[in-house]
Design a protein around this motif. Structure first.
Motif, PDB file in Angstrom:
ATOM      1  N   THR A 151     -72.520   3.486  -6.969  1.00  0.00           N
ATOM      2  CA  THR A 151     -73.902   3.946  -7.067  1.00  0.00           C
ATOM      3  C   THR A 151     -74.320   4.664  -5.795  1.00  0.00           C
ATOM      4  OG1 THR A 151     -74.344   2.038  -8.436  1.00  0.00           O
ATOM      5  CG2 THR A 151     -76.258   3.179  -7.573  1.00  0.00           C
ATOM      6  N   TYR A 196     -80.584  -4.510  -2.422  1.00  0.00           N
ATOM      7  CA  TYR A 196     -79.932  -4.726  -3.719  1.00  0.00           C
ATOM      8  C   TYR A 196     -78.818  -5.755  -3.615  1.00  0.00           C
ATOM      9  CZ  TYR A 196     -82.528  -0.971  -5.845  1.00  0.00           C
ATOM     10  OH  TYR A 196     -83.549  -0.214  -6.345  1.00  0.00           O
ATOM     11  N   LEU A 197     -78.007  -5.634  -2.539  1.00  0.00           N
ATOM     12  CA  LEU A 197     -76.871  -6.537  -2.416  1.00  0.00           C
ATOM     13  C   LEU A 197     -77.306  -7.984  -2.175  1.00  0.00           C
ATOM     14  CD1 LEU A 197     -74.269  -4.334  -0.555  1.00  0.00           C
ATOM     15  CD2 LEU A 197     -74.215  -5.141  -2.914  1.00  0.00           C
ATOM     16  N   VAL A 216     -77.586  -9.363  -5.448  1.00  0.00           N
ATOM     17  CA  VAL A 216     -76.256  -9.559  -6.033  1.00  0.00           C
ATOM     18  C   VAL A 216     -75.629 -10.846  -5.492  1.00  0.00           C
ATOM     19  CG1 VAL A 216     -73.896  -8.645  -6.026  1.00  0.00           C
ATOM     20  CG2 VAL A 216     -75.812  -7.118  -6.484  1.00  0.00           C
ATOM     21  N   VAL A 265     -72.394   0.449   2.452  1.00  0.00           N
ATOM     22  CA  VAL A 265     -72.172  -0.762   1.666  1.00  0.00           C
ATOM     23  C   VAL A 265     -71.735  -1.920   2.566  1.00  0.00           C
ATOM     24  CG1 VAL A 265     -70.732  -1.804  -0.119  1.00  0.00           C
ATOM     25  CG2 VAL A 265     -71.726   0.428  -0.490  1.00  0.00           C
ATOM     26  N   ARG A 278     -86.892  -2.355  -3.207  1.00  0.00           N
ATOM     27  CA  ARG A 278     -86.465  -2.089  -4.586  1.00  0.00           C
ATOM     28  C   ARG A 278     -87.533  -1.359  -5.381  1.00  0.00           C
ATOM     29  NH1 ARG A 278     -83.429  -6.567  -7.763  1.00  0.00           N
ATOM     30  NH2 ARG A 278     -85.443  -7.618  -7.653  1.00  0.00           N
ATOM     31  N   GLU A 329     -71.838  -1.217  -6.611  1.00  0.00           N
ATOM     32  CA  GLU A 329     -72.858  -0.769  -5.672  1.00  0.00           C
ATOM     33  C   GLU A 329     -72.311   0.407  -4.854  1.00  0.00           C
ATOM     34  OE1 GLU A 329     -75.930  -1.361  -5.261  1.00  0.00           O
ATOM     35  OE2 GLU A 329     -76.426  -0.746  -3.221  1.00  0.00           O
ATOM     36  N   SER A 388     -79.433  -0.510   0.447  1.00  0.00           N
ATOM     37  CA  SER A 388     -78.336  -1.211  -0.193  1.00  0.00           C
ATOM     38  C   SER A 388     -78.399  -2.714   0.084  1.00  0.00           C
ATOM     39  CB  SER A 388     -77.031  -0.621   0.332  1.00  0.00           C
ATOM     40  OG  SER A 388     -75.959  -1.139  -0.358  1.00  0.00           O
TER      41      SER A 388
END
Lengths: 248, 240
Positions: B175, B122-123, B126, B33, B78, B172, B119
């Motif tokens: 997850t 996705y981040l 975000v 992360v 993704r 996150e 990650s």
């Protein structure tokens, strides 16, 4: 208040702006003098807010020139950040920095942009908050205040940069009716101190009472302008007559 | 039938095994992360670049290319399963000879990188939406005080964006704790892999996984609840 022989602070020449296919400003020419209060009125969609936002380049004009204190803002080499420090802006929706206290809202500009010492910046901020009647709310966050209070803080924030002109974009339009007065009073006081002000407004009473000159914009051009007495009592332009008959 | 007795027995003999797996799971997830956040920041800034009208042609072209790469990266990562990404990266890298002296470390490294890359995609979204959720008037007001773009970002936009991003970032992490279980497929000794080892050693094929499930549940459930408490407290706060 007369401004006839006073120095020109902002000179606008053939200002044009179009968004994609809509031509919003079709050539605006106006001189704004030092110490003058200019009220800009007009129906919604007339281009009056766009005009104001072009003055400090929040909107990039697509034609014409804006000369502020001898610098051409539309010139690519002009340092707009530096010039914006001299042009305070007050928005319809206040736009106070939500992550900062009232005091910090006022000191961040002077400290980070002008390099003022914290102590000095806070002293200035407290003095300005006193002027808008909110010295006791220095530690509050914007979200804890009423709209009228937020707008007064927003005026103080702009003044903290010690600007040469203050631009107001419909400063009372988002306020509840009972809060309009407190904001207009602050603006009135500012006008009496000879601050140069350009005010886009729907408050005809304010325009009549406080402005040195009223400008009517419609369809992207200045249709009529003049001193408030003549402007309101004896309008010449047919569009202005229609507009005034609707709003007065 | 699932036997509680077996669960207790396995736990008694293999708890150290499970704890090791859980430790690996947690640090891989945490590192992934953190790395993903750095990567996400870079990708988000790449995606948010704007080409100005009067910009130098070469800079404009470079910007467009970078932007395209960032968008493609996010979309590809993704739209493909993490397991596939882990296989491609792990086997791709090791086949190309990109190895550390120690085989276990090599696995760990590529597994971690694969999860971090995933990650990051996705981040970045975000982060982008966290910044996008700060009202446009904040930037305008900052510019009107005389700040340049970066000062406005630093003093006004990002502090507010962080508050939008923080809860999603914690989620996150939660997850990722679950998703690292796919790393067992390339032999990384995280919790799932340890459970598999126990199963193949004992020839018991349900209870070892039940233990893993319980451990995942305790960690993930507790963290999720903590996050929602934290989120509620933030939304009540006045310093938005």
């Amino acid at each position: 208040m007369s401004h006839a022989n006073q120095e020109v602070l902002i000179q606008v020449k053939d200002l044009r702006k179009h968004f994609k296919h809509v031509e919003v400003l079709k050539g605006i020419d106006i001189d704004i003098h030092k110490g003058e209060v200019v009220a800009v009125i007009g129906p919604s969609g007339s281009g009056k807010s766009t005009f104001l936002r072009c003055l400090n380049l929040l909107e990039q004009p697509t034609g014409g020139r804006i000369i502020f204190e001898g610098s051409d803002l539309t010139n690519k080499n002009t340092n707009i950040n530096q010039l914006r420090q001299k042009m305070g802006m007050v928005f319809q929706s206040f736009n106070l920095f939500a992550n900062m206290t009232v005091l910090k809202n006022l000191t961040i500009g002077p400290m980070k942009i002008k390099g003022m010492k914290q102590e000095e910046a806070e002293k200035l901020a407290m003095q300005l908050l006193g002027r808008v009647g909110l010295a006791d709310r220095a530690d509050a966050y914007p979200i804890q205040m009423s709209g009228g209070q937020q707008q007064r803080v927003a005026i103080a924030r702009a003044l903290a940069m010690q600007p040469d002109v203050m631009l107001f974009d419909e400063p009372t339009s988002a306020l509840d009716p009972e809060m309009v007065r407190e904001v207009l009073d602050v603006m009135k006081q500012l006008a009496s101190e000879h601050m140069t002000m350009v005010v886009v407004t729907h408050e005809m009473g304010f325009a009549r009472e406080v402005a040195d000159r009223v400008v009517f914009i419609d369809e992207g051009v200045i249709q009529e302008e003049g001193a408030p007495e003549k402007f309101f009592s004896n309008p010449k332009n047919q569009r202005l007559k229609d507009f005034l008959s609707k709003v007065l | 039938m699932i036997s509680a007795e077996k669960i207790v027995k396995i736990w008694e003999s293999y708890s150290a095994f499970y704890w090791k797996g859980l430790t690996n799971t947690l640090w891989i997830a945490a590192l992934a992360v953190v790395l993903g956040l750095v990567l996400g920041l870079l990708i988000a800034s790449g995606r948010m670049m704007t080409v100005k009208k009067d910009e130098n042609v070469i800079i404009a072209i470079i910007k467009s290319i970078v932007k395209f790469i960032c968008i493609a990266y996010v979309e590809v990562l993704r739209a493909t399963p993490l397991l596939v990404q882990v296989f491609v990266i792990y086997y791709g890298a090791t086949t190309a000879g990109l190895k550390l002296p120690d085989a276990t470390m090599t696995r760990m490294m590529w597994g971690l990188i694969a999860v971090a890359l995933n990650s990051g995609a996705y981040l970045s979204e975000v982060i982008r939406s966290g910044i996008g959720a700060v009202p446009g008037g904040q930037m305008e007001a900052a510019r009107c005080v005389g700040m340049n773009h970066w000062q406005a970002m630093r003093y006004v936009i990002l502090p507010q964006a962080v508050r939008n991003i923080l809860p999603a970032l914690c989620n996150e992490f939660v997850t990722i704790i679950k998703e690292t279980s796919v790393l067992s497929m390339v032999g990384i000794s995280e919790l799932m892999f340890q459970a598999q080892s126990v199963a193949s050693t004992t020839y018991i094929f349900v209870e070892p996984y039940i233990i893993a499930a319980i451990m995942y549940f305790i960690i993930v459930f507790t963290l999720s609840k903590l996050i929602s408490v934290f989120e509620r407290r933030m939304s009540r706060s006045v310093t938005r």
